[in-house]
Design a protein around this motif. Structure first.
Motif, short mmCIF file in Angstrom:
data_model
loop_
_atom_site.label_atom_id
_atom_site.label_comp_id
_atom_site.label_asym_id
_atom_site.label_seq_id
_atom_site.Cartn_x
_atom_site.Cartn_y
_atom_site.Cartn_z
N ASP F 354 -4.45 -5.27 -11.83
CA ASP F 354 -3.90 -4.15 -12.59
C ASP F 354 -3.36 -3.10 -11.63
O ASP F 354 -4.11 -2.51 -10.85
N MET F 355 -2.07 -2.84 -11.72
CA MET F 355 -1.46 -1.91 -10.77
C MET F 355 -1.91 -0.47 -11.01
O MET F 355 -1.67 0.39 -10.18
N ARG F 356 -2.53 -0.22 -12.17
CA ARG F 356 -3.04 1.13 -12.38
C ARG F 356 -4.30 1.36 -11.57
O ARG F 356 -4.67 2.46 -11.25
N GLN F 357 -4.96 0.28 -11.21
CA GLN F 357 -6.15 0.39 -10.36
C GLN F 357 -5.80 0.22 -8.90
O GLN F 357 -6.37 0.85 -8.03
N ILE F 358 -4.87 -0.70 -8.67
CA ILE F 358 -4.54 -1.02 -7.28
C ILE F 358 -3.54 0.01 -6.76
O ILE F 358 -2.44 0.15 -7.30
N ASN F 359 -3.94 0.71 -5.75
CA ASN F 359 -3.05 1.66 -5.09
C ASN F 359 -3.34 1.63 -3.60
O ASN F 359 -4.46 1.29 -3.18
N GLY F 360 -2.36 2.00 -2.83
CA GLY F 360 -2.56 2.27 -1.41
C GLY F 360 -3.17 1.16 -0.60
O GLY F 360 -3.95 1.39 0.32
N HIS F 431 5.66 -0.06 -4.19
CA HIS F 431 5.11 1.29 -4.14
C HIS F 431 3.77 1.40 -4.83
O HIS F 431 2.80 1.94 -4.30
N ASP F 432 3.74 0.87 -6.04
CA ASP F 432 2.55 1.05 -6.86
C ASP F 432 1.35 0.31 -6.29
O ASP F 432 0.20 0.68 -6.52
N VAL F 433 1.61 -0.74 -5.53
CA VAL F 433 0.51 -1.54 -5.02
C VAL F 433 0.06 -1.05 -3.63
O VAL F 433 -1.11 -0.84 -3.39
N PHE F 434 1.02 -0.85 -2.79
CA PHE F 434 0.65 -0.59 -1.40
C PHE F 434 0.56 0.89 -1.08
O PHE F 434 -0.04 1.27 -0.08
N PHE F 435 1.20 1.72 -1.89
CA PHE F 435 1.15 3.17 -1.63
C PHE F 435 0.60 3.84 -2.87
O PHE F 435 -0.37 3.35 -3.45
N ASN F 436 1.20 4.95 -3.26
CA ASN F 436 0.83 5.59 -4.52
C ASN F 436 -0.64 5.99 -4.58
O ASN F 436 -1.33 5.77 -5.55
N GLY F 437 -1.13 6.56 -3.49
CA GLY F 437 -2.47 7.13 -3.53
C GLY F 437 -3.57 6.14 -3.24
O GLY F 437 -3.39 5.17 -2.54
NA NA Z 1 -0.90 1.13 -8.59
#
Ligand code: NA
Ligand code: NA
Lengths: 166, 123, 507, 89, 110, 931
Positions: F354-360, F431-437
């Motif tokens: 889930d990309m909402r969980q996966i960040n940075g 962005h959403d997976v590897f960065f974004n906080g």
């Molecule tokens: Na994400």
């Protein structure tokens, strides 16, 4: 000999004779073949079926039995006319009755023979035999006198039968 | 004679069919028996109606057609076996379903779609 | 005359008689003898199959009475194929039954063998009335087998089956009688000779007879609207019996093939191809109805039982096209469907035994003990039955689709078969995924173990669909030859010239 | 003469059969019906014998004999059924 | 065939027929089951017996060979008629079928 | 047979691989890689020939009847696909080694994977359309199993079933299409089909063929509106998604379009159908991809979109477009497979997708992140990567379509729009997976780089993306050329594989797409809000609901029609008979034939009327069951008299005996059944039944009347002539039964015997409660065995037996025979049962009841078989006249022995049947023992 008689003998000699005679009659005249086959059947059939007819009473006087039959046939013929008249006459009302007949005969076969005879002769039908084989219930189509009827039956049929089945 | 015979067969068929369409085992069995009478008479009649021509050689001047008679004999025996079986089956069904309806007791035996299934056999 | 022609009849008869005498003998002995008999029947059937492959008709005049007067047995490719198909199915069913089915009631082995006897007579006889007798033999045995093992669920469907078949038997007799009353003969070859010569004023009688006969056969074959007895009866029979019954509807189909190609075939004059125009639409509706039934089935047995009806529809649709190619395709399909459906009944039983009270119902249940093996078997069977590649069902279906040339019939046939296949796939995948995969926690008390005989017999029947694929070419060649033979009835008629063994005055 | 007598007798027996059937249908009780059936069987013997005499054939005498046997069995079975329910027990 | 024989046959036939008919009439017209029971048991049996007997004579003299199968029929008829009557009477008593008014005595319980 | 071997190897591997499951994941992975490696090696030497444009076809005949042959083909197109399948397959095998957990069923997994590989190779290398179809459907089946690999998950099961339904169903349409092609061309061999391209296109069936084939292709390649199965197939383990749902299976539809391109393409129908479908799919997929929070969901919809792109290219119908399509197949396979694998790694390491969980994740797994970003950039169409090249070709082709008027703008606009979405979702993927906080609630924290070897497949694929992107001509040039040549049937247009074609309109479109996409991504929240307004449909739930509803409706329909009512089934059977017979009946009418009507006599008429009265009475009075039974016996008696009247003494006797046994049987049954039938049927139902019955009766009347009045000739003359001389008996009926048609009789007594056995078996454990009183409430009499009956019946037995011997012996020459004799014997014994009871009689029987059945059948069979010994057929009879001293002349016929068999069977069967029924009451009625 007795053992042999037990297993291979003639359990019902009268029956065997009857069967032999009937076979000759059926076979369209007497021939070697029919005699041989008739003898075989007269011997084998009672043997095979002996289990189905245990403790039969001996018929002591076979010729007495024949005269009995002749008498019954005669009675039937004569009395039939009476009944026929009764039936065909619409004005005559029958006077039916149930009569209890006290039996002197003891052997069930003898009782049955008596009951059968009564049924065949016009005007009476054996309706029932009591469980202890002492009473016979007779339905009479048109009864004059009960005692008379019982006496007639005793004289004509029961006594001869007592002599036959001793 | 032929009309009478045909009428007899027709009546037997009609009565048999009517009974077969009843809802209880007994009339159905009676109907089947009746139908088989009709069929046997029919099969017999395929040899045509002959009054005094026996199927026995030497017994008559002319003979009837023996083949349908043999066929009917076979059919009667088979019919008897089948009737016996269906009678017993009717009893069996009565014993099993408690009813002599040809469909058993409907409620007890054919659950409606969506009926609650039996609880699982779990521990 | 080749006495071996009587073997497929005499072997089960003698074996059955032996079973009657041994009805109180130890079960092991009865099983051994029963299986030995069935195996022998298979061996004989194979030899007859090889024998028949030369395309000649082998005639056996029973009682040494020349046809058309006596009863003849006729071995041709079709009858040999039916014998073999039945014997092979029967052997596996019989093996399966030794798992305990045969101990559930008396006389199982005798009934089983007599059932085979009836079937084999039906396949071999060249006499219409004798065909009736054969039907009765196989029916009465099937009644007994159907009710075998008792149980309350069996009696009502059994009663329906029996009553309907009794009505059917009456119809059969009426039809045979009617035919005889006009043409005066019972031998099928002789009928084929005489039916085209019927006087015009007698035609309605023969036509009525032919049509009623078709109703009889359609009832046995379970054609709509005469198929309703089947699903419940089959679904409630014990597994090996249901599996063996996979061949029962085929007897009706065999009879249609035989009678309507020989007696009412192309050469039958005004009665040529009698009833075939009725058969085609009814067959398609049957197929469709079978599919609907399969979709709505709430149990695996029911599902497979409806598969039987689907097969019947498919087969009769092909047969009613009345061309050599479609007949051949139908024969190919026949082998596939008979064995696979038989196998599916057995597999379903194995599944049911491991699911406790859920049995074969398509509901959630605890996981099966032998899930992998059973699911593989089920999947193969379902694939073959639904007609998906790479199994035999696919090739059979392609053969059938291919056999029809562009025409309105083609449109109907293709649509119904293909849409039917699609829906069948949905039905099977739904059933399979619920039964095998949708499990709940818990254990079934005392689930059945898979023993070698049952696994082998169920597996073998299912695997036959692979064998058919491997041997598709020779099987298809045989089917082609059979169809050609069937469509050349003039050769069959020559059996009337069969000489009998010269009689001596006394033996 | 015999032929005429046969036909007259046949007529009488046929009439008897009709009367039997009337009783069979009228009842009113089951024993009456069985009794009528029994008479019907016996009269059927007469019919067969008369018919045999008419066509000068003895092929049917056996049938008459069988009627006698079977009629009896039917009657006692029915009577026993009325009285005991189970015919064979 | 001898005239005397013919007459014998005719007499047997006609009386037999009359008896059979009388039995049937009795069966139909007698007032209650027990009285009706008398009719077939005797009249019919006797009448049919007569017809069967005439057949025996007819064929024996007609075919010039002894034909006695009829005797068997008669034996069976006469042996079985009383039993049938007995069984039916018992059944009737069991079912307590109506008796005609004025019947003396009474049936037994079954 | 190299080609067949290439296809076969993976299948062999599928059988062998599971054997290594015990040895561990590494062992099985190595074992599984053996088949593809060998296959690659086998293909290697063939490369030069293919490159030179040769087509290798190897054919082995299989089922000539359906034109099916084991025909395999290697040309550029099949080589291209085969290489994709084998190479990516190898990478997947390696990858799966690390992806799968120890406890999982790795044997099954690798086996299925290899089966799938084989099937896929089969599709691309078949040179016979039917053969291709076999493999085609096989891929559907195997993918069903692969998707549902985790079959304890409901979503996996449903997704798998949906995929199977859609692709399998499409396969059936394809089957129809292929068969039609076969009908048109007369062959399924690809060479023949390709050669007959003009014939096909000109044929009236062409539109049908096209639609059917495209149905197959579109369902498999997840084209709109069949695209919905693909995202749900993502319930599969990730290697499966990478392999099946990006690189191979979904390309099967594309492959099919390429394969049949010369045959089907180039018509307006093709153009509109294919390009429109592709266009819609392209757009829908790209749009939805943006909004997926599940990484695999995003990739899946992106795949749908790219498949649409390829389809659109094929649909355009220009040669360059076709080349571009083939090129994009390669490119998409490489970047999408690597992306799936990367997703798998992330899933593996974080426990979620889930990309909402996966960040940075850049911080935790920079190496994986780099690889993913390169691949995603390729997906977005960034220059120097392979995705860019084919997309440029696509943009260029979209401008080349010569559509009338404003329509000409539609393709480029849509292409650009799709490009924008593609860039947007690719940007999101990066962005959403590897960065974004920072990560939110990861199930596994902190994530790590995966094992070394798990990355290798991704590295290889990303490397390929870069290589192709930078050196297209060297890296894929020859292969693309060969593949395009095969697709276009040899006619490859001029095209140049260079990184940049210069500044042109397509480049502008790329720029618009790139920046537009980035802009869109930055404004994503608005789009998300916009998208939120539409309730998303869960296709699985819809599918499930549809199937459930279908199933329910089917069940309702089935149980409405097949309602378990015998009355209905019987009615249908009878009505069906009436319907089929009604036409001939009308033809026939009231027909009296040339023989005319014979006169009647009074007794016959009376008997007939009695019969009719009692038959109707039985039907009318059927509620009073005993009454009906009595009427039925009258009917039976009258039937017997009819037989006697019309010259059938044997029949009369048989009918009489059978009838009485039947009545006894029915009475036995009646004991356990209610003595009257309730009124249940409605008035309408009764009248309906009466009408049916009357129709049936009328039919029988007409038929019988017609039949009886017509002359006929039958085979019976032969029986009459030969009965005495050939059968040794003058009773022709009996001779037919035991000799001419003895086989029927053998069957008949078998039926009787089986019935008895069946009944015996059926009643053995039946429990039936005996009614305590009769129908009128009287308790049963206690007098079971009346004295008179008992006493007189005993001497009757031997006499009856003698009668049966008599009947038996004369049967061959006069009416009688084994069957009637058997019935007389049985009846005589039954009288004993009635008179003295089962117990009493049973104890006196010298044999068990089933024994005579066996003996009888045996006697009949053995008699029949005796003729074998003399070289005669089964059941041949013989007879001779003998003279014995004392006995005199007599005749001995083997048919007699056969008749003994009949006799014994009848006795055994009849007694077994009746005794089995009688035994019921012994159990239920605890009767005092008889003396
Ligand atoms: Na994400
Ligand atoms: Na008296």
């Amino acid at each position: 000999m007795k053992a042999l008689n037990g297993r291979f003998g003639l359990p019902h000699p009268m029956l065997s004779i009857t069967l032999f005679l009937i076979w000759q009659a059926l076979s369209n005249g007497i021939s070697g073949g029919s005699v041989v086959l008739g003898l075989a059947l007269a011997w084998l059939l009672p043997l095979f079926t002996r289990n189905f007819w245990p403790n039969n009473p001996a018929i002591r006087r076979p010729f007495r039995f024949l005269t009995y039959i002749v008498r019954v046939v005669w009675d039937i013929t004569v009395a039939s006319v009476n009944v026929a008249m009764l039936v065909l006459n619409p004005t005559r009302k029958p006077r039916p009755a149930f009569v209890v007949f006290p039996l002197e005969l003891e052997h069930p076969l003898a009782i049955s023979t008596l009951a059968g005879t009564i049924s065949l002769t016009p005007g009476t039908v054996s309706a029932d035999i009591s469980d202890d084989n002492t009473l016979l219930l007779i339905h009479v189509l048109d009864m004059d006198d009960e005692a008379d009827l019982v006496e007639t039956i005793k004289r004509h049929y029961e006594r001869p039968l007592r002599e036959i089945f001793k | 004679m032929e009309i009478l015979f045909a009428f007899v067969i027709g009546t037997l068929t009609a009565s048999g069919v009517y009974l077969i369409l009843r809802a209880r085992t007994f009339p159905v069995v009676v109907g089947l028996t009746m139908l088989s009478y009709a069929v046997n008479l029919f099969l017999f009649a395929t040899g045509r109606l002959v009054t005094a021509g026996q199927p026995i050689i030497g017994s008559a001047k002319s003979y009837t057609d023996p083949l349908p008679q043999a066929l009917v004999l076979t059919a009667i025996v088979i019919g008897f076996a089948m009737t016996a079986f269906v009678v017993v089956l009717a009893l069996r069904s009565r014993a099993d379903t408690g009813d002599d309806h040809v469909d058993g007791q409907k409620e007890a035996f054919w659950p409606e779609p969506g009926a609650k299934p039996a609880p699982e056999e779990t521990r | 005359m080749n006495h071996w022609l009587t073997a497929p009849i005499l072997l089960p008869l003698l074996g059955g008689i032996l079973q009657i005498f041994l009805s109180f003998a130890p079960l092991g002995l009865r099983r051994t003898l029963g299986l030995a008999t069935t195996s022998l029947i298979l061996v004989v059937s194979i030899s007859l199959l090889l024998l028949a492959d030369d395309g000649a008709y082998r005639v056996y005049a029973l009682g040494n009475w020349a046809p058309p007067f006596g009863i003849v047995l006729v071995l041709d490719r079709l009858s040999a194929l039916m014998l073999f198909m039945t014997a092979l199915l029967a052997l596996f069913c019989h093996i399966y039954s030794t798992r305990g089915t045969d101990a559930q009631g008396r006389h199982f082995h005798a009934l089983f063998l007599f059932q085979l006897m009836g079937l084999n007579i039906a396949f071999l006889t060249g006499d219409l009335f004798n065909l009736f007798v054969a039907f009765e033999v196989l029916l009465i045995a099937s009644y007994g087998l159907l009710m075998h093992g008792g149980g309350t669920a069996r009696s009502v469907p059994g009663l329906h089956y029996v009553v309907l078949n009794l009505i059917g038997s009456s119809l059969f007799l009426i039809s045979v009688g009617l035919l005889y009353s006009v043409v005066g003969t019972l031998n099928m070859a002789d009928l084929a000779v005489k039916v085209p010569q019927v006087a015009p004023e007698d035609l309605p009688l023969v036509q009525a007879a032919g049509m009623m006969l078709l109703v009889v056969f359609a009832l046995k074959a379970a054609l709509l609207p005469l198929c309703f007895w089947l699903p419940r009866a089959y679904a409630n029979a014990t597994a090996p019996v249901a599996a063996l019954f996979a061949v029962m509807t085929k007897v009706g189909i065999y009879a249609i093939l035989r009678v309507y190609s020989l007696i009412f075939g192309d050469q039958a004059g005004p009665l040529a191809n009698l009833g075939m125009d009725w058969l085609f639409p009814l067959a398609l509706v049957t197929l469709a109805f079978g599919v609907i039934g399969a979709l709505g089935a709430d149990g695996l047995r029911k599902l497979v039982a409806w598969q039987v009806i689907i097969s019947v529809g498919t087969l009769l649709a092909a047969i009613s096209l009345h061309s050599e190619a479609s007949t051949s395709a139908a024969l190919f399909y026949l082998l596939n469907t008979t064995w696979v459906v038989g196998g599916l009944f057995l597999v379903t039983d194995l599944i049911a035994r491991q699911r406790g009270s859920a049995a074969d119902r398509i509901v959630t249940a605890p996981r099966m003990r032998s899930r992998t093996l059973l699911s593989v078997l089920f999947m193969i069977g379902a694939t073959a039955a639904a007609g998906l590649p790479p199994l035999s069902g696919f090739f059979a279906k392609v053969l059938i689709l291919e056999s029809v040339k562009p025409s309105p019939e083609m449109g109907w046939l293709w649509s119904v078969i293909l849409i039917g296949s699609f829906l069948t796939v949905i039905a099977y995948s739904r059933a399979g995924s619920i039964v095998f995969w949708r499990n709940v926690e818990g254990h079934v008390k005392d689930p059945g173990h898979l023993t070698l005989p049952v696994t082998v017999s169920a597996g073998a029947l299912i695997s036959l669909s692979l064998v058919i694929v491997a041997l598709a070419e020779p099987i298809n060649r045989y089917a082609d030859a059979t169809a050609e033979q069937l469509h050349t009835p003039s050769a069959y008629i020559e059996i009337l010239q069969t000489p009998v063994v010269t009689r001596r005055e006394s033996l | 003469m015999i032929t005429i007598a046969l036909k007259v007798t046949l007529a009488m027996v046929t009439l008897a059969v009709i009367l039997n059937v009337i009783r069979l249908i009228k009842g009113p009780d089951a024993p009456d019906r069985i009794l009528a059936l029994d008479s019907l069987y016996i009269n059927a013997i007469a019919l067969i014998v008369l018919f045999s005499m008419l066509i000068h054939s003895r092929l049917y005498i056996q049938s008459a004999l069988l009627i006698a046997v079977m009629g009896f069995v039917g009657t006692i079975a029915l009577a026993k059924h009325l009285k005991r329910g189970s015919v064979i027990e | 065939m001898h005239l005397a024989l013919e007459i014998l046959i005719v007499v047997l036939l006609i009386t037999g027929g009359l008896f059979a008919l009388a039995g049937a009439i009795g069966l139909l017209s007698l007032p209650d089951f027990y009285t009706r029971l008398h009719a077939p048991t005797k009249a019919t049996t006797l009448g049919v017996g007569g017809i069967v007997f005439s057949s025996m004579i007819f064929f024996s003299f007609g075919n010039k060979s002894l034909e006695v199968e009829e005797i068997l029929i008669m034996v069976f008829l006469f042996l079985t008629a009383p039993i049938s009557a007995n069984m039916l009477a018992k059944a009737a008593m069991h079912l307590k079928v109506d008796r005609m008014e004025g019947t003396k005595g009474h049936p037994w319980d079954q | 047979m190299t080609l067949a071997l290439v296809v076969l190897l993976p299948f062999l591997g599928a059988i062998v691989a599971p054997l290594f499951a015990q040895a561990g994941r590494t062992a099985i992975a190595i074992a599984s890689s053996v088949p593809p490696v060998i296959a690659l090696a086998a293909l290697y030497p063939l490369w030069p020939a293919v490159e030179a444009g040769h087509v290798l076809v190897q054919t082995q005949s299989w089922l000539p009847d359906i034109g099916l042959s084991l025909s395999f083909r290697l040309d550029g197109l099949s080589l291209l696909f085969a290489l994709l399948i084998l190479i990516i397959g190898l990478l997947i095998i390696l990858y799966s080694r690390y992806y799968l957990k120890k406890h999982e069923n790795i044997g099954k997994f690798y086996s299925l994977l290899l089966t799938f590989m084989g099937s896929m190779l089969g599709i691309v290398m078949s040179s016979n359309l039917v053969l291709m179809l076999v493999f085609w459907e096989l891929t559907s089946l195997v993918s069903f199993l692969l998707i549902s690999f985790w079959n304890d998950k409901q979503d996996a099961r449903r997704g798998a079933r949906m995929a199977l339904a859609v692709t399998g169903g499409g396969g059936l349409a394809l089957l129809a299409g292929v068969l039609l092609i076969g009908q048109v061309v007369g062959s399924y061999e690809l060479d023949d089909v390709l050669a007959a391209a003009q014939l096909v296109k000109a044929h009236a069936l062409y539109p049908v063929i096209l639609v059917l084939v495209l149905l197959g292709a579109f369902t498999k390649s997840a084209q709109f509106p069949f695209h919905f199965w693909l995202p749900h197939a993502m319930q599969a383990p990730t290697p499966v998604s990478a392999y099946l749902h990006s690189a191979t299976m979904v390309k099967a539809g594309i492959f099919l379009m390429a394969r049949l391109y010369p045959v089907l393409a180039g018509t307006p129908e093709w153009f509109y159908l294919v390009s429109f479908t592709g266009m819609v799919t392209l757009l829908v997929g790209a749009y939805v991809a943006l909004f997926k929070h599940d990484m695999k969901g995003l990739l899946a919809h992106s795949t749908v979109s790219h498949l649409g792109l390829i389809t659109l290219l094929f649909g355009m119908g220009t040669k360059l477009a076709a080349v571009a399509a083939v090129f994009h197949v390669i490119n998409h396979a490489t970047f999408k497979a690597s992306l799936f694998m990367a997703t798998g790694i992330i899933d593996h390491e974080t426990g979620t997708r889930d990309m909402r969980q996966i960040n940075g994740l850049w911080k935790f797994m920079p190496y994986t992140a780099t690889l993913s970003m390169v691949a995603a950039a390729s997906m977005a169409g960034v220059p120097l990567l392979n995705g860019f090249l084919s997309k440029e070709m696509f943009f260029a082709e979209s401008l080349e379509l010569n559509l009338p008027g404003l329509w000409a703008y539609v393709p480029p606009v849509i292409a650009t729009l799709a490009g924008i979405f593609a860039v947007a979702y690719s940007a999101r993927f990066i962005h959403d997976v590897f960065f974004n906080g920072k990560p939110v609630d990861l199930p596994i924290y902190p994530p790590h780089e995966p094992p070394r070897y798990m990355k290798i497949p991704v590295e290889i694929l990303v490397f390929a993306c870069v290589m192709v992107g930078m050196f297209p001509a060297i890296s894929v040039g020859p292969l693309l050329n060969a593949a395009s040549a095969a697709t276009l049937a040899g006619d490859v247009p001029d095209y140049h594989l260079v990184v940049i074609h210069g500044f042109n309109l397509p480049l502008v479109m790329s720029f618009i797409a790139f920046f537009g996409g980035l802009l869109m991504y930055t404004q994503r929240q608005r789009f998300f809000d916009f998208h939120e307004r539409f309730r998303e449909i869960d296709e699985k739930a819809v599918f499930e609901a549809v199937v459930a509803r279908l199933s329910e409706k089917a069940r309702a329909l089935t149980s409405f029609i097949e309602n378990g009512s015998l009355q209905r089934y019987a009615m249908l059977l009878i009505v069906a008979t009436i319907v089929v017979a009604i036409y001939p009946m009308f033809e026939l009418g009231l027909s009296i034939g040339s023989m005319g009507i014979s006169p009647v006599d009074a007794p016959t008429v009376v008997a007939g009327l009695i019969l009719i009265t009692c038959a109707v009475g039985t039907a009318a009075m059927h509620r009073e069951r005993l009454y009906a039974l009595i009427l039925l016996s009258v009917v039976g008696l009258m039937v017997a008299l009819a037989f006697a009247r019309f010259s059938a003494p044997d029949l009369a006797m048989t009918q009489l005996s059978v009838e009485v046994v039947t009545i006894v049987l029915l009475m036995l049954a009646l004991y356990y059944l209610p003595s009257w039938t309730p009124v249940e049927a409605s008035r309408f139902r009764r009248w309906r039944d009466i009408v049916i019955a009357l129709l049936a009766g009328a039919g029988m009347f007409l038929v019988t009347l017609a039949m009886l009045t017509r002359p006929f000739d039958s085979i019976s003359r032969y029986f009459l002539e030969n009965s005495v001389s050939g059968g040794g008996g003058s009773n022709v009926v009996n001779v037919i039964l035991v000799d001419f048609r003895g086989f029927d009789t053998l069957g008949e007594i078998t039926v009787l015997g089986i019935a008895a056995l069946g009944i015996f078996a059926m009643l053995r454990d039946a429990k039936l409660a005996a009614p305590p009183t009769d129908g009128q409430g009287h308790p049963w009499s206690t007098d079971a065995h009346p004295t008179m009956l008992q006493q007189i019946s005993r001497p009757l037995l031997p006499m009856a037996l003698m009668v049966s011997v008599y009947i038996f012996l004369r049967g061959h020459n006069l009416p009688g025979g084994g069957f009637i004799a058997g019935l007389v014997t049985s009846v005589a014994l039954i009288v004993q049962y009635i008179a003295s009871g089962m117990h009493w009689s049973h104890r006196r029987m010298p044999f068990s009841l089933t024994t005579p059945i066996g003996l009888g059948l045996l006697a009949a069979t053995v008699t029949g078989m005796a003729s074998f010994a003399f070289g005669f057929p089964f059941l041949t009879s013989t007879f001779s006249h003998m003279h014995w001293p004392l006995v005199g002349d007599f005749e001995l016929a083997s048919a007699m022995a056969f008749d003994v068999g009949v006799y014994l069977t009848v006795v055994g069967a009849t007694l077994t049947i009746l005794a089995s029924l009688g035994r019921l009451s012994m159990k239920s009625n605890a009767m005092p023992e008889d003396s």
